[in-house]
Scaffold this motif. Sequence first.
Motif, PDB file in Angstrom:
ATOM      1  N   GLU A  30       0.819  -1.217   0.000  1.00  0.00           N
ATOM      2  CA  GLU A  30       0.000   0.000   0.000  1.00  0.00           C
ATOM      3  C   GLU A  30       0.851   1.263   0.000  1.00  0.00           C
ATOM      4  O   GLU A  30       0.546   2.243   0.675  1.00  0.00           O
ATOM      5  CB  GLU A  30      -0.986  -0.021   1.168  1.00  0.00           C
ATOM      6  N   GLY A  31       1.970   1.213  -0.720  1.00  0.00           N
ATOM      7  CA  GLY A  31       2.844   2.378  -0.839  1.00  0.00           C
ATOM      8  C   GLY A  31       3.702   2.661   0.379  1.00  0.00           C
ATOM      9  O   GLY A  31       4.376   3.685   0.450  1.00  0.00           O
ATOM     10  N   GLN A  32       3.707   1.770   1.351  1.00  0.00           N
ATOM     11  CA  GLN A  32       4.462   1.962   2.585  1.00  0.00           C
ATOM     12  C   GLN A  32       5.449   0.811   2.775  1.00  0.00           C
ATOM     13  O   GLN A  32       5.268  -0.274   2.227  1.00  0.00           O
ATOM     14  CB  GLN A  32       3.521   2.011   3.790  1.00  0.00           C
ATOM     15  N   LEU A  33       6.453   1.060   3.607  1.00  0.00           N
ATOM     16  CA  LEU A  33       7.410   0.032   4.001  1.00  0.00           C
ATOM     17  C   LEU A  33       7.252  -0.221   5.495  1.00  0.00           C
ATOM     18  O   LEU A  33       7.143   0.725   6.283  1.00  0.00           O
ATOM     19  CB  LEU A  33       8.836   0.482   3.694  1.00  0.00           C
ATOM     20  N   TYR A  34       7.231  -1.486   5.865  1.00  0.00           N
ATOM     21  CA  TYR A  34       7.094  -1.881   7.267  1.00  0.00           C
ATOM     22  C   TYR A  34       8.158  -2.916   7.593  1.00  0.00           C
ATOM     23  O   TYR A  34       8.481  -3.769   6.756  1.00  0.00           O
ATOM     24  CB  TYR A  34       5.724  -2.506   7.531  1.00  0.00           C
ATOM     25  N   ALA A  35       8.673  -2.865   8.817  1.00  0.00           N
ATOM     26  CA  ALA A  35       9.643  -3.863   9.271  1.00  0.00           C
ATOM     27  C   ALA A  35       9.184  -4.424  10.610  1.00  0.00           C
ATOM     28  O   ALA A  35       8.818  -3.673  11.519  1.00  0.00           O
ATOM     29  CB  ALA A  35      11.031  -3.240   9.408  1.00  0.00           C
ATOM     30  N   ILE A  36       9.188  -5.763  10.698  1.00  0.00           N
ATOM     31  CA  ILE A  36       8.787  -6.457  11.928  1.00  0.00           C
ATOM     32  C   ILE A  36       9.744  -7.613  12.157  1.00  0.00           C
ATOM     33  O   ILE A  36      10.472  -8.026  11.251  1.00  0.00           O
ATOM     34  CB  ILE A  36       7.341  -6.992  11.843  1.00  0.00           C
ATOM     35  N   ASP A  37       9.741  -8.143  13.380  1.00  0.00           N
ATOM     36  CA  ASP A  37      10.479  -9.381  13.616  1.00  0.00           C
ATOM     37  C   ASP A  37       9.965 -10.420  12.639  1.00  0.00           C
ATOM     38  O   ASP A  37       8.762 -10.532  12.415  1.00  0.00           O
ATOM     39  CB  ASP A  37      10.267  -9.885  15.051  1.00  0.00           C
ATOM     40  N   ASP A  38      10.874 -11.179  12.056  1.00  0.00           N
ATOM     41  CA  ASP A  38      10.481 -12.144  11.025  1.00  0.00           C
ATOM     42  C   ASP A  38       9.906 -13.427  11.604  1.00  0.00           C
ATOM     43  O   ASP A  38       9.245 -14.172  10.893  1.00  0.00           O
ATOM     44  CB  ASP A  38      11.689 -12.470  10.135  1.00  0.00           C
ATOM     45  N   THR A  39      10.095 -13.687  12.872  1.00  0.00           N
ATOM     46  CA  THR A  39       9.665 -14.955  13.459  1.00  0.00           C
ATOM     47  C   THR A  39       8.314 -14.807  14.147  1.00  0.00           C
ATOM     48  O   THR A  39       8.133 -13.963  15.021  1.00  0.00           O
ATOM     49  CB  THR A  39      10.716 -15.460  14.461  1.00  0.00           C
ATOM     50  N   CYS A  40       7.374 -15.652  13.761  1.00  0.00           N
ATOM     51  CA  CYS A  40       6.047 -15.663  14.377  1.00  0.00           C
ATOM     52  C   CYS A  40       6.183 -15.951  15.869  1.00  0.00           C
ATOM     53  O   CYS A  40       6.986 -16.789  16.274  1.00  0.00           O
ATOM     54  CB  CYS A  40       5.185 -16.739  13.703  1.00  0.00           C
ATOM     55  N   THR A  41       5.379 -15.267  16.680  1.00  0.00           N
ATOM     56  CA  THR A  41       5.449 -15.466  18.132  1.00  0.00           C
ATOM     57  C   THR A  41       4.713 -16.726  18.585  1.00  0.00           C
ATOM     58  O   THR A  41       4.850 -17.135  19.729  1.00  0.00           O
ATOM     59  CB  THR A  41       4.867 -14.254  18.880  1.00  0.00           C
ATOM     60  N   HIS A  42       3.950 -17.350  17.692  1.00  0.00           N
ATOM     61  CA  HIS A  42       3.262 -18.582  18.058  1.00  0.00           C
ATOM     62  C   HIS A  42       4.184 -19.780  17.926  1.00  0.00           C
ATOM     63  O   HIS A  42       4.269 -20.618  18.809  1.00  0.00           O
ATOM     64  CB  HIS A  42       2.016 -18.787  17.189  1.00  0.00           C
ATOM     65  N   GLN A  43       4.875 -19.869  16.795  1.00  0.00           N
ATOM     66  CA  GLN A  43       5.783 -20.973  16.550  1.00  0.00           C
ATOM     67  C   GLN A  43       6.813 -20.507  15.532  1.00  0.00           C
ATOM     68  O   GLN A  43       6.556 -19.603  14.753  1.00  0.00           O
ATOM     69  CB  GLN A  43       5.026 -22.190  16.040  1.00  0.00           C
ATOM     70  N   ALA A  45       8.309 -19.731  12.623  1.00  0.00           N
ATOM     71  CA  ALA A  45       8.035 -19.681  11.186  1.00  0.00           C
ATOM     72  C   ALA A  45       8.388 -18.285  10.689  1.00  0.00           C
ATOM     73  O   ALA A  45       8.220 -17.298  11.407  1.00  0.00           O
ATOM     74  CB  ALA A  45       6.573 -19.984  10.902  1.00  0.00           C
ATOM     75  N   SER A  46       8.867 -18.202   9.466  1.00  0.00           N
ATOM     76  CA  SER A  46       9.274 -16.933   8.876  1.00  0.00           C
ATOM     77  C   SER A  46       8.062 -16.179   8.336  1.00  0.00           C
ATOM     78  O   SER A  46       7.387 -16.637   7.414  1.00  0.00           O
ATOM     79  CB  SER A  46      10.275 -17.188   7.740  1.00  0.00           C
ATOM     80  N   LEU A  47       7.805 -14.995   8.899  1.00  0.00           N
ATOM     81  CA  LEU A  47       6.672 -14.198   8.441  1.00  0.00           C
ATOM     82  C   LEU A  47       6.905 -13.629   7.043  1.00  0.00           C
ATOM     83  O   LEU A  47       5.946 -13.362   6.316  1.00  0.00           O
ATOM     84  CB  LEU A  47       6.373 -13.083   9.440  1.00  0.00           C
ATOM     85  N   SER A  48       8.160 -13.468   6.643  1.00  0.00           N
ATOM     86  CA  SER A  48       8.424 -12.973   5.290  1.00  0.00           C
ATOM     87  C   SER A  48       7.986 -13.989   4.238  1.00  0.00           C
ATOM     88  O   SER A  48       7.815 -13.648   3.067  1.00  0.00           O
ATOM     89  CB  SER A  48       9.902 -12.614   5.109  1.00  0.00           C
TER      90      SER A  48
END
Length: 106
Positions: A30-43, A45-48
């Motif tokens: 949506e025209g924006q850049l976001y950065a988050i931890d790549d690892t899901c907090t449940h288990q 897994a790579s969110l990327s």
Amino acid sequence: MIRACDLADLPEGESVRVLGHVPIAVFHTEGQLYAIDDTCTHQDASLSDGWLEGCFVECPLHEASFDLRNGMPTCLPAKRPVRTYPVVVTDGVIYVDTTNIREGVA
């Protein structure tokens, strides 16, 4: 700040995994850049590798979803937020500011 990639190398609707002290996922949506931890907090897994829809990413393992704007989970099985990071673009290069970590808050 850590270098993620050239802006031209991250098209709209895509993500990139950045390895550093902790893996970080950078999303272009949506025209924006976001950065988050790549690892899901449940288990672990790579969110990327997840499915991006608007400002939300769905974990590819158990379908937990996170809001890229604040790191908050939007459905189970995830209960804990992921951290978010400011993103800066300088001279066409995307950088993630890892010194200004933001804990997920609603």
